[in-house]
Design a protein around this motif. Structure first.
Motif, PDB file in Angstrom:
ATOM      1  N   UNK A  31       0.828  -1.208   0.000  1.00 35.98           N
ATOM      2  CA  UNK A  31       0.000   0.000   0.000  1.00 35.98           C
ATOM      3  C   UNK A  31       0.863   1.260   0.000  1.00 35.98           C
ATOM      4  N   UNK A  32       1.953   1.236   0.754  1.00 37.38           N
ATOM      5  CA  UNK A  32       2.867   2.379   0.783  1.00 37.38           C
ATOM      6  C   UNK A  32       3.537   2.580  -0.568  1.00 37.38           C
ATOM      7  N   UNK A  33       3.925   1.478  -1.207  1.00 32.04           N
ATOM      8  CA  UNK A  33       4.556   1.568  -2.523  1.00 32.04           C
ATOM      9  C   UNK A  33       3.578   2.150  -3.545  1.00 32.04           C
ATOM     10  N   UNK A  34       2.339   1.705  -3.482  1.00 27.48           N
ATOM     11  CA  UNK A  34       1.304   2.223  -4.375  1.00 27.48           C
ATOM     12  C   UNK A  34       1.081   3.706  -4.118  1.00 27.48           C
TER      13      UNK A  34
ATOM     14  N   UNK B 234      -6.503   7.960  -8.760  1.00 29.96           N
ATOM     15  CA  UNK B 234      -5.503   6.950  -8.400  1.00 29.96           C
ATOM     16  C   UNK B 234      -4.975   7.195  -6.996  1.00 29.96           C
ATOM     17  N   UNK B 235      -4.687   8.440  -6.670  1.00 30.54           N
ATOM     18  CA  UNK B 235      -4.149   8.788  -5.363  1.00 30.54           C
ATOM     19  C   UNK B 235      -5.182   8.557  -4.265  1.00 30.54           C
ATOM     20  N   UNK B 236      -6.437   8.891  -4.541  1.00 29.12           N
ATOM     21  CA  UNK B 236      -7.499   8.683  -3.550  1.00 29.12           C
ATOM     22  C   UNK B 236      -7.667   7.192  -3.248  1.00 29.12           C
ATOM     23  N   UNK B 237      -7.657   6.373  -4.291  1.00 24.98           N
ATOM     24  CA  UNK B 237      -7.777   4.925  -4.102  1.00 24.98           C
ATOM     25  C   UNK B 237      -6.589   4.383  -3.300  1.00 24.98           C
ATOM     26  N   UNK B 238      -5.400   4.884  -3.595  1.00 26.49           N
ATOM     27  CA  UNK B 238      -4.202   4.443  -2.872  1.00 26.49           C
ATOM     28  C   UNK B 238      -4.284   4.826  -1.400  1.00 26.49           C
TER      29      UNK B 238
ATOM     30  N   UNK C  81       0.948   9.208   5.620  1.00 25.45           N
ATOM     31  CA  UNK C  81      -0.018   9.552   4.578  1.00 25.45           C
ATOM     32  C   UNK C  81      -0.221  11.061   4.436  1.00 25.45           C
ATOM     33  N   UNK C  82       0.438  11.850   5.279  1.00 23.66           N
ATOM     34  CA  UNK C  82       0.216  13.297   5.279  1.00 23.66           C
ATOM     35  C   UNK C  82       0.560  13.931   3.930  1.00 23.66           C
ATOM     36  N   UNK C  83       1.718  13.595   3.384  1.00 32.31           N
ATOM     37  CA  UNK C  83       2.127  14.177   2.092  1.00 32.31           C
ATOM     38  C   UNK C  83       1.141  13.806   0.988  1.00 32.31           C
ATOM     39  N   UNK C  84       0.699  12.557   1.004  1.00 38.10           N
ATOM     40  CA  UNK C  84      -0.246  12.106  -0.024  1.00 38.10           C
ATOM     41  C   UNK C  84      -1.583  12.826   0.103  1.00 38.10           C
ATOM     42  N   UNK C  85      -2.040  13.027   1.334  1.00 39.32           N
ATOM     43  CA  UNK C  85      -3.310  13.725   1.545  1.00 39.32           C
ATOM     44  C   UNK C  85      -3.222  15.179   1.083  1.00 39.32           C
ATOM     45  N   UNK C  86      -2.082  15.846   1.379  1.00 44.05           N
ATOM     46  CA  UNK C  86      -1.890  17.229   0.930  1.00 44.05           C
ATOM     47  C   UNK C  86      -1.839  17.294  -0.596  1.00 44.05           C
ATOM     48  N   UNK C  87      -1.151  16.338  -1.193  1.00 44.64           N
ATOM     49  CA  UNK C  87      -1.063  16.298  -2.657  1.00 44.64           C
ATOM     50  C   UNK C  87      -2.437  16.059  -3.285  1.00 44.64           C
ATOM     51  N   UNK C  88      -3.239  15.223  -2.664  1.00 42.25           N
ATOM     52  CA  UNK C  88      -4.582  14.949  -3.184  1.00 42.25           C
ATOM     53  C   UNK C  88      -5.440  16.214  -3.155  1.00 42.25           C
ATOM     54  N   UNK C  89      -5.324  16.979  -2.075  1.00 38.92           N
ATOM     55  CA  UNK C  89      -6.102  18.226  -1.986  1.00 38.92           C
ATOM     56  C   UNK C  89      -5.705  19.190  -3.105  1.00 38.92           C
ATOM     57  N   UNK C  90      -4.421  19.304  -3.378  1.00 36.20           N
ATOM     58  CA  UNK C  90      -3.955  20.185  -4.462  1.00 36.20           C
ATOM     59  C   UNK C  90      -4.528  19.758  -5.811  1.00 36.20           C
TER      60      UNK C  90
END
Length: 319
Positions: free
Chosen positions: A172-175, A187-191, A205-214
């Motif tokens: 999951x982290x790799x994805x 794709x990012x939301x599903x990951x 998951x903080x960086x991924x969540x911030x990136x998803x918001x952008x």
């Protein structure tokens, strides 16, 4: 009568030969029994030495017990008896020596972090090897052996389950890392959803969540501009989407709309706020056939409005 005497001699000779044969066979059996008794005594002496040594080792006990087994299987002890109590005593002693090492490996498997570090898998393999060595002790201490076998099975099952969870978390982290750079918000939301389901720590998951918001903000702005039909705003939204490296069907649609030669110059001039370039683009657009002018009427109307605003501003400055 002579023939009678000859018959008696033949019978006596046959009886003598049979007796000699029996005596020889008995002597051979006695010799074999003596050799087997000596073998049994030697085997027992090895067992006692292994059991009574100042520092009894599992290797010495295993070797002595294996010697007993080999000699039984080869028939070297078929006419002799090795002390069963001595054999059982050696087996119990071997189990007693091996059990602490077995318990230590079980504890290593259960230790926190053993799955991630790989030490748990190695310790589990060592525990399995030790249980296999304790197999020879099973008849002498069946309850203790069964207890160890159950302990190993339960520990192995728990380790397998934890290993599966660990691998799922790593996948999951790799994805997640791959999707952060994909520019695809879906794709990012599903990951992220998968990472949460696999109990990935929130901090990871903080960086991924911030990136998803952008990405979602850029996508909403682009979708809104597409729905409104404002090509100037669409151009700005597309520029922001490009900065965010957004990759969605909306980006393709926006690019197709803005790439039209009928509006490209108008949109560019509006964004540049260049009075002369805008005037030139308006005149060029107005020179097109009526059907084409109707198609770009929205952008042309915006261009005229911006051109008038620039004209008024220039007049205000000149006064």
């Amino acid at each position: 009568r002579t023939r009678d005497f000859e018959g008696d001699d033949d019978a006596e000779s046959a009886s003598h030969e049979a007796l000699v044969s029996l005596r020889q066979r008995g002597a051979a059996i006695l010799e074999e029994k003596k050799a087997m008794d000596e073998t049994a005594a030697f085997v027992e002496a090895r067992l006692r030495e292994a059991c009574l040594a100042d520092r009894s080792t599992p290797e010495a006990l295993e070797s002595a017990l294996q010697d007993v087994s080999i000699k039984h299987e080869s028939g070297s002890l078929r006419r002799a008896v090795v002390s069963a109590s001595l054999v059982d005593s050696a087996r119990r002693q071997l189990h007693t020596i091996l059990r602490p090492e077995f318990e230590a490996h079980i504890a290593s498997v259960r230790a926190p972090g053993s799955v991630a570090s790989g030490t748990g898998e190695r310790a589990l393999g060592a525990a399995r090897a030790l249980l296999q060595r304790m197999e020879v002790c099973r008849s002498a201490c069946p309850e203790e052996y069964e207890e160890a076998a159950v302990q190993l099975e339960e520990t192995g099952n728990a380790h397998t389950s934890e290993l599966g969870q660990h691998n799922a978390k790593e996948d999951a982290l790799q994805k997640l890392r791959c999707c952060i750079g994909s520019g695809d918000p879906r794709c990012l939301d599903e990951a992220l959803q998968r990472a949460k389901a696999c109990s990935v720590p929130e901090a990871q998951m903080l960086d991924a969540e911030a990136r998803l918001r952008e990405l979602q903000i850029a996508e909403r702005q682009l979708q809104s501009a597409l729905e409104n039909g404002d090509r100037v705003h669409l151009s700005k939204a597309l520029e922001e989407a490009a900065k965010q490296q957004l990759k969605t069907p909306a980006v393709d649609e926006a690019q197709q709309r803005l790439q039209s030669s009928k509006t490209a110059k108008l949109v560019a001039a509006i964004r540049q706020r260049d009075y002369h370039a805008l005037g030139h683009a308006i005149r060029e657009a107005e020179s097109r056939p009526h059907e084409e002018i109707a198609e770009i009427s929205d952008v042309l109307s915006q261009a005229r409005t911006h051109h008038e605003e620039l004209h008024c501003a220039a007049q205000a400055v000149s006064r």
